[in-house]
Structures are given as structure tokens and as C-alpha cells.
Design an enzyme around this catalytic site. Structure first.
Site, PDB file in Angstrom:
ATOM      1  N   GLU A 124       0.740  -1.359   0.021  1.00 34.21           N
ATOM      2  CA  GLU A 124      -0.044   0.066  -0.169  1.00 34.21           C
ATOM      3  C   GLU A 124       1.052   1.307  -0.086  1.00 34.21           C
ATOM      4  O   GLU A 124       0.330   2.531   0.335  1.00 34.21           O
ATOM      5  CB  GLU A 124      -0.960   0.082   1.029  1.00 34.21           C
ATOM      6  CG  GLU A 124      -2.019  -1.060   0.959  1.00 34.21           C
ATOM      7  CD  GLU A 124      -3.162  -1.158   2.177  1.00 34.21           C
ATOM      8  OE1 GLU A 124      -2.783  -0.496   2.976  1.00 34.21           O
ATOM      9  OE2 GLU A 124      -4.130  -1.762   2.038  1.00 34.21           O
TER      10      GLU A 124
ATOM     11  N   GLU B 246      -7.173  -7.747  -1.214  1.00 36.27           N
ATOM     12  CA  GLU B 246      -7.555  -7.423   0.221  1.00 36.27           C
ATOM     13  C   GLU B 246      -8.968  -6.857   0.055  1.00 36.27           C
ATOM     14  O   GLU B 246      -9.267  -5.997  -0.831  1.00 36.27           O
ATOM     15  CB  GLU B 246      -6.661  -6.354   0.793  1.00 36.27           C
ATOM     16  CG  GLU B 246      -5.373  -6.729   1.317  1.00 36.27           C
ATOM     17  CD  GLU B 246      -4.933  -5.677   2.154  1.00 36.27           C
ATOM     18  OE1 GLU B 246      -5.474  -4.886   2.685  1.00 36.27           O
ATOM     19  OE2 GLU B 246      -3.435  -5.671   2.238  1.00 36.27           O
TER      20      GLU B 246
END
Length: 881
Positions: A457, A554
Site C-alpha cells: 500500500e 484485500e
């Protein structure tokens, strides 16, 4: 006593030279704190916390509020020490090395009171030449510095500009500046885990002695040449050559099952040397490839390599070599802007079905072989084929990857950088270079690893400016990002490993990210790469909320672990949803309220007056909610694989967050701390089935898709039934004409306006009826039975409280639970529980649509019928009201 002597002798005849003794320093050490007011025995591998607990000086670190109470342990500086006698004649060996496979994290190493080196990276192996300081009897000390204090000092030394984030959110109760230390990032806290910045020797430590040359590492990398249509094994051997003269000799590689034997001459110069060898497999020899779980066998071939070197030195190693190819396909898609993003294994497109892996414990010395086997087998038992090793934890131990190889679990491997920006000083980058080189060499022989990802991320963090960096300074941070992940990590990976792809971050837009200078202009794009998606406020039963992305790596919703899991680390005053304990254990901002919000959309909150009973009921409802939410989302991704709608679709992966837990707390996991299955994991076993019907509504029309992960086309028949909640007998049944579901595809099998469906089944309304459906084939291959709710269950009419009784019998190693319902109504979300008795059921969290039903229980440890009867409880939705 401690210390085991292991002579690693080559398998050779009389007169050959041994490869040298390897003397493990595992076992009993001493550990003392900074001012020496505490000194006690400690076990290596191990941690300070474990030593303190083992000797009764602290409680279980996970008990109640001990993550705060024991913060002093991480803030102190501890020293590990031992004395040992060398069990060989040191004068017979030219070189003696001290090797640490893992030190956590910052330590000065003293060998016989001489400083021989320092460590500052948890993720690399350290090797020190102690030839000139070793004696017959030796002392060894590691003076650790608090990781918290070290990280703060490193941050303060970085004066040019800040490197955010400084500290974690307040609800995580964590420590600051974790991005300034090469250590398990979540050890300073995360939104699902506690803050335990540990200190200790977390892997093996040993003395190695040798003459002439020593083999440091050996890797086997099978590569397939499309042009010649043949396999070649690329072998890399790293030597430390002690001899000042060149060392020549012959290396022989043998793979009997592939009728392969090859001999080559090598010559080694003094110093660190890498030998590369190529072994060609004959084209007329059939090679069986390694396949992911559900797609074929995990065939491997026993291989031996023998180095017969000058001076009579012989070194023989054995390994299992697996053959497989992996491609990441990013190419134009008809009818859709953007590019695909999916994996081909051995040329076959594979839908990634699975979850995300986090460290199984804050203290790795508690992660046993049995626990790893249990957790990974549970993934396979839920029909998963992929786990993403998340970038804020650890590069897992060798056994983890060996088990993934054996079980057919594909591994998406992040490098250990997560949700932060990082410094790029020369010292930091040098440490990262050592870490990445070591880890790639350690892991690249594993066929299970299908991709390297630079971080978790961090591209999106810069792309949308999570950390509120001044736009004028953004260029500095982008340069740092490119320096770290592209110019450092990517370059090492590309030079070390040609067998699998690399992406700089997850999520990413793949090749589009590369073209845009490594930071996407639209990092949340669903038309490129992979996506992380979370939404706790919209109704999770509404599939239109979810992104029709290329691959979703995710996504998830929280739930609480079972009462039996929480009970071990709490006491009675903690057993309410609003207790201090419940608020303390929740590390995700507003997480407890977000769960209740989703629950209330479709269920009534518990109404019992007994606070403990109400707490247990709330736990149950959060698990029902989590399971149903992730089922709805996952099924949307599964059915989106073969279609493009409004330019979106061709989804080829669903990895929910997260598989396992690091402690006993609310989280996104489907396996509780210790491995107990939550309701979600039982749901995953069904929604990841190889053949699945998926039902949903759109614009008032009910659809059923057939989804197949099978390798051949199957002629299937769909059976759709409507039931009144008040009766287990189907009200009406629709059987579709048989249709062929193509291998690896999803297709529409049934569609009918809901109004027409209800009309054709008399006496049915949205509130009084529920739909069930399943697939069958000519070969008697059946799918799980799936369900579609026509209304929220809080509005369902006809539900009756069921008194379910159980009769337990033993059948070999298994137990049979024969359930009997007192009602003829359908009972939703029947949950069987045997408390802390380790094991799993064949099914759980199901809709009971029969008066009688048998469920198997698979114990993980020996148990008895009487023990199970005593621990057994059953809960259904109707028991709560």
C-alpha cells in the site's frame, strides 16, 4: 544442558575430507536487563518476553491489558549471554564462523569480550569470522538495544525532512517510528495486533568450521524455454573459498526419476564465489509439473548434487526440485479499457482463491511446526489455492514455504514494507540490499511463490497523499520511493530471479504504474492491476458496492473471536461488548460500532438481559455478519471472471483479508488465534468450492451463475427451490435444462423476475420465503447448496425457535454429531461449538433445512465423546430473540 553438535559429513569413502562441523548454540542461555537487576535463564531461539513468562516473572503477555502493562520490557535494553566449549580441535580448521540466522533486532555482538559486529535488521542472516578469537572455551554476548529507542534515534537523526507516519493511530496503543527499523512492522502495533517490539535471537545460531571451501547456499531454479520447449535447471552455489590457491573439481547433478545425470568441471578462486550451472532435461523425458491446490498434483523430483573438490573435499546436498511456470498476464481485453491482470500457471489461467497471511504470533518462538501445519491445512481445507504473505510481518520460516509447496498453496510474497514511507540513507539502503538478496536466494527455489511485491500500500499512500505531505515536497518522497523499491529491490530481484514476476507495490496498476513513473495517477483504478477495497458503511448485502476489478487482493469485514478464545485472556468483568477490555482489544478506529452497524442492517441485536449471554450472542452475530458479507463480496468477484459489464470485469482473484490472527481480539480473520475456525472459514469452504452456483438480484431479477474452477467442461443441471421459513419442505422446485459450464468460466444458468418466482410459488412473499439452489452433473459431481435471502432476516416471517439436540458417536478417529431439530421450520445459521477442544466440523454456520442432520467433527488432538458432550453448545439465529 544446551548445545547440540551436528557434524555435517559428506557421504564419501575413506580418505575424503569432511565438510566441517556445524555446532548449534541453541538451548539454554542467560538474559539480563539493562541495569542487571534481573537475570534469568532464556531459551534460544526465543524472546525476552517468553523467558520472563516461562519463569513466572510475567503473566501471559496477551492477558487482558498486558500489552500496556509490559511495555517496560520493550523499552529496556537486554543482554543474552552464554558460554560454550568447542567440541572439535580448532587448530584443524582454517576458518571458524559464527552464524545467526535471525537476530531481533539491534544488537552488539561480543565474542570472548571482543566486539565482532552489530545487527540492525531482523530479516537477514549475519555471519562473523571468529577464526582469530575463538578458544576452546568461549563466551558470547548479544547486547540488545530497545527497538523502540533505536527507531526514535534513527528518526531524530533524519533531520532533512520528516518520513511519515510518525506514530500509529491512538487506538492501536503502539510505538512510533517503526519505518526507521528493519523489523516486523506490526510488532509496533497494527489495527488487528498488539504492540510487542520484541528482543531476542529468533532463529538458529551456530559455529561452523571448514577448510578449503564452504557451501553457503544452494538454489535450484527450473526454467522453461518456449523456443526449444525444454526445461533447464539453473543452479546457483555460493562458496566461501578459504584456500589461497584455486580449487578445482567436479560437480555431479543427478535426478534419477528424470533420467538425468550431468557432470561439470568448476574452479573456485579465493574469497566469496558464486558458481552457476545449467542442467538440461532431455525433451524425450516426461516432466510432471507442480500445480496449485485444486488444479493438479504437487510433483517434485529428488535431486542430489555432489561437489568433489581438490584436497579430497566432498560436499553433497539433496533437494526436491519442482517444475512450474508462472506468467502475469497484462494485455488488452475486448470491450474494456485497461489491461488484464491474472496469473497463468503452466500456461493455464488460474483464479486466485484465498486470503492474506499475517504472523501467527507476536513471538515467533511460539509458532510451532504443528501450528503452521494446522493453519495452512485449514486454508487448503477451505478450498483456497493462494495466500498473500503481507508486507508488514515477516518473511516466513522455511517450513512455511515447504508446506505451501507440498499443499499446493500459491504465495504472493510481499517484501516487508507496509503502509508507510521509508528513509533512503546509504546505511538503510545497504541493509535493505542485504535483506532482499538473502531472502530472494533463500526462497526462490520454492514453486509456491508466484510473485514478488515490493510493499503493501505504499504506492497508493503516495498517490492519494495519505500522510498529508506538502505537495511541494511530493517529488522528494516519490524519488525515495523509486530509489527503494525500483532502483534497489526491483534490480536485485530481476538479477537474482527470472522465474516469476515482480510488482513494486500492492495494490498497483501494473505496467501502467511503471509507465507513469511508478506512482499511479489513479491508484484505485479497477481497470488495471490489483485492488484493496474496504467499505464498512454501505450495505454489504448489496453487491453493487464492490469493485468489478481485475483482481482483489484485500477486502474484508471484522468479527469477534469465539467466547472460548477470549475467555483465556479475560475475566468476567470483561465479558460485555462495551467493557473496557472490549474497547481496549479493538485496535481499528470505531471498529466495534462498525460491526454493529452492519449487523443491524439485516439482524436484530441481542435482547437477552444476562450480560454474558448478550456478549456471547453479539459475538455470534458479528461472525454471522462477517461470513455473510464476505460471502456476498467473494461471490461477486467469482462470477465476474468471464464477463465485461460497462467496461469492467474479468476478475481473476479474490484474496480476503485476513486468514489468521496474531492474538485474541476482534479482527478480519477467519481463523482465530490458535486456529479455531470462525463461521467465515466454513463459508469460505463453500464459496471457494470448485463448482459453485452464485445467486443474486439485479433490477428485480433473480440470477444464478454457474462458476467452475474445474479443468474440463461439465454438463450441469441447476435445481432451484423456494422454501417457506416455516417449513423444511420445499414449496416449489425449478430444474433447469442441462447446460455446459466451460472449464474455468462463469455463466448465467437461470434468470427470473423475483415477482414471477414468488407468483409461481403460491403463498410466497419476500419475507416468508428463502431460495436454495445447487448444481449437479451426470458424473454425480455436486456443488454446495447455496442460498439467497429475499429480505433481511430481521424482517423474515415464519422463523421458529429450534430446540436442536445432539447425539455424539465415535467413528474411528472422527466423531459424528447427529442433530435433531424440534421444529419443522428452517433454522438459519446453526453454529456448533465445542469450546476449546481443538478441531473442526465438516460443516457449520449452515441453514438447517432437514429435521435431522449428521455433521462430522475432526479432532486435532485426542479427545473423547464425554469431553465433547460436556463442551458442546449449539446456537442459531432464532435463539437470540
Amino acid at each position: 544442558m544446551h548445545l547440540h553438535l551436528l557434524f555435517l559429513l559428506a557421504l564419501c569413502g575413506a580418505g575424503c575430507v569432511a565438510t566441517g562441523p556445524s555446532y548449534s548454540l541453541r538451548g539454554s542461555w542467560r538474559v539480563s536487563n539493562g541495569n542487571s537487576s534481573l537475570e534469568l535463564p532464556a531459551t534460544v531461539p526465543g524472546y525476552v518476553h517468553s523467558a520472563l513468562q516461562q519463569h513466572g516473572l510475567i503473566q501471559d503477555p496477551y492477558y487482558r491489558f498486558n500489552d500496556l502493562n509490559y511495555r517496560w520490557i520493550s523499552l529496556d535494553n537486554w543482554t543474552y549471554s552464554t558460554e560454550f566449549k568447542i567440541p572439535f580441535n580448532r587448530s584443524e580448521w582454517q576458518k571458524v564462523k559464527l552464524i545467526f540466522d535471525g537476530v531481533d533486532t539491534v544488537a552488539e555482538i561480543l565474542f570472548n569480550n571482543v566486539t565482532i559486529g552489530k545487527t540492525d535488521n531482523m530479516f537477514t542472516r549475519y555471519s562473523f569470522d571468529v577464526t582469530n578469537v575463538v578458544k576452546d572455551v568461549n563466551s558470547l554476548k548479544l547486547r540488545f538495544q530497545s527497538a523502540v529507542q533505536y527507531a526514535e534515534c534513527q528518526s531524530k537523526a533524519h533531520t532533512q525532512y520528516r518520513v511519515p507516519p510518525k506514530c500509529p493511530p491512538v487506538e492501536q496503543k503502539g510505538e512510533c517510528h517503526v519505518n526507521f527499523i528493519r523489523k516486523e512492522q506490526c510488532s509496533f502495533s497494527w489495527d488487528w495486533g498488539p504492540s510487542f517490539p520484541s528482543q531476542g535471537i529468533w532463529k538458529d545460531v551456530r559455529i561452523e568450521a571448514y577448510n578449503i571451501a564452504h557451501l553457503d547456499h544452494l538454489t535450484f531454479l527450473p526454467l522453461y524455454d518456449n523456443t526449444s520447449q525444454a526445461w533447464t535447471i539453473e543452479i546457483e552455489a555460493s562458496f566461501d573459498v578459504v584456500s589461497t590457491k584455486p580449487v578445482g573439481g567436479q560437480v555431479t547433478i543427478a535426478i534419477p526419476e528424470l533420467k538425468t545425470q550431468q557432470a561439470s568441471y568448476i574452479e573456485l578462486q579465493h574469497g566469496q564465489r558464486i558458481v552457476k550451472l545449467l542442467v538440461k532435461i532431455r525433451k524425450d523425458v516426461a516432466v510432471e509439473t507442480w500445480w496449485p491446490h485444486g488444479h493438479g498434483n504437487q510433483t517434485g523430483y529428488n535431486t542430489t548434487i555432489l561437489f568433489a573438490l581438490d584436497g579430497g573435499l566432498k560436499i553433497e546436498k539433496a533437494a526436491k526440485v519442482y517444475f512450474r511456470t508462472v506468467q502475469l498476464i497484462e494485455e488488452p481485453i475486448t470491450g474494456s479499457p485497461g489491461l488484464s491482470f491474472y496469473f497463468k500457471i503452466n500456461g493455464l489461467p488460474i483464479f486466485l482463491k484465498g486470503s492474506n497471511w499475517i504472523p501467527a504470533d507476536s513471538f515467533q518462538d511460539k509458532v510451532t511446526s504443528e501450528l503452521l501445519q494446522l493453519l495452512l491445512q485449514s486454508a487448503v481445507d477451505a478450498n483456497m489455492n493462494t495466500l498473500r504473505v503481507w508486507g508488514g510481518g515477516i518473511y516466513e520460516q522455511d517450513e512455511f514455504y515447504a508446506l505451501c509447496d507440498e499443499l499446493g498453496i500459491m504465495v504472493w510474497q510481499d517484501f516487508m514494507f507496509a503502509s508507510a514511507l521509508y528513509p533512503t540513507e546509504p546505511g538503510f539502503l545497504e541493509s535493505v540490499r542485504n535483506e532482499v538478496t538473502y531472502q530472494v536466494r533463500r526462497l526462490k527455489s520454492h514453486p509456491s511463490i508466484i510473485i514478488w511485491s515490493g510493499n503493501n500500500e505504499n504506492e497508493v499512500a503516495l498517490g492519494v497523499n495519505w500522510f498529508h505531505v506538502n505537495p511541494r515536497d511530493l517529488g522528494t518522497y516519490i524519488n525515495d520511493y523509486v530509489t527503494l523499491y525500483v532502483k534497489t529491490i526491483r534490480e536485485i530481484v530481476l538479477s537474482e530471479d527470472r522465474s516469476r514476476p515482480f510488482i513494486a507495490s500492492s495494490p498497483t496498476n501494473g505496467v501502467k504504474t511503471m509507465a507513469e513513473g511508478w506512482i499511479s495517477k489513479d491508484p484505485y483504478s479497477i481497470r488495471y492491476g490489483d485492488v484493496h477495497f474496504y467499505n464498512y458503511f454501505s450495505d454489504c448485502w448489496d453487491w453493487k458496492v464492490f469493485p468489478k476489478a481485475r483482481l482483489v487482493s484485500e477486502y474484508g469485514y471484522q468479527s469477534w473471536p469465539s467466547f472460548s478464545t477470549l475467555q483465556k485472556v479475560s475475566r468476567q468483568e470483561d465479558w460485555s461488548y462495551s467493557s473496557r477490555f472490549s474497547l481496549h482489544r479493538q485496535h481499528h478506529g470505531n471498529g466495534n460500532n462498525e460491526m454493529l452497524h452492519q449487523v443491524q442492517l439485516h439482524f436484530q441485536l441481542p435482547q437477552r438481559r444476562d450480560p454474558v449471554r448478550a456478549f456471547k450472542d453479539t459475538i455470534y452475530l458479528t461472525q454471522v455478519m462477517q461470513a455473510q458479507c464476505i460471502k456476498t463480496e467473494t461471490e461477486f468477484y467469482l462470477r465476474s471472471r468471464s464477463e465485461i459489464v460497462n467496461g469492467e470485469g474479468h476478475t481473476m482473484g479474490a484474496l480476503y483479508w485476513q486468514l489468521n490472527d496474531i492474538w485474541q481480539a476482534p479482527s478480519w480473520a477467519s481463523l482465530e488465534y490458535g486456529g479455531k475456525w470462525k463461521m467465515l472459514h466454513y463459508f469460505a469452504r463453500r464459496f471457494f468450492a470448485p463448482l459453485l452456483p452464485v445467486g443474486f438480484e439485479n433490477e428485480g431479477v433473480f440470477y444464478v451463475y454457474g462458476v467452475s474452477d474445474l479443468h474440463k467442461d461439465y454438463r450441469t443441471k441447476l435445481t432451484v427451490r423456494l422454501h417457506r421459513w416455516s417449513s423444511q419442505k420445499p414449496l416449489c422446485t425449478f430444474v433447469s435444462s442441462s447446460a455446459v459450464i466451460k472449464a474455468g468460466q462463469a455463466m448465467v444458468l437461470f434468470q427470473m423476475p423475483v415477482s414471477k418466482l414468488l407468483k409461481r410459488c403460491k403463498d410466497c412473499t419476500r419475507n416468508t420465503c428463502v431460495v436454495s439452489f445447487y448444481l449437479s452433473t451426470d458424473n454425480e459431481l455436486f456443488s454446495p447448496t447455496n442460498y439467497h435471502f429475499l429480505s433481511s432476516l430481521k424482517d423474515a416471517k415464519g422463523l421458529v425457535k429450534a430446540n436442536i439436540t445432539v447425539s455424539i458417536s465415535q467413528k474411528g478417529d472422527l466423531f459424528v454429531f447427529d442433530l435433531k431439530s424440534s421444529t419443522s421450520a428452517i433454522t438459519p445459521f446453526v453454529w456448533l461449538d465445542v469450546g476449546s477442544i481443538p478441531g473442526r466440523f465438516s460443516d457449520n454456520g449452515f441453514l438447517m433445512i432437514k429435521k435431522e442432520l449428521s455433521v462430522l467433527f475432526y479432532p486435532w488432538k485426542p479427545t473423547s465423546k464425554s469431553e465433547l458432550q460436556q463442551a458442546f453448545s449449539v446456537t442459531s439465529l432464532t435463539d437470540l430473540y
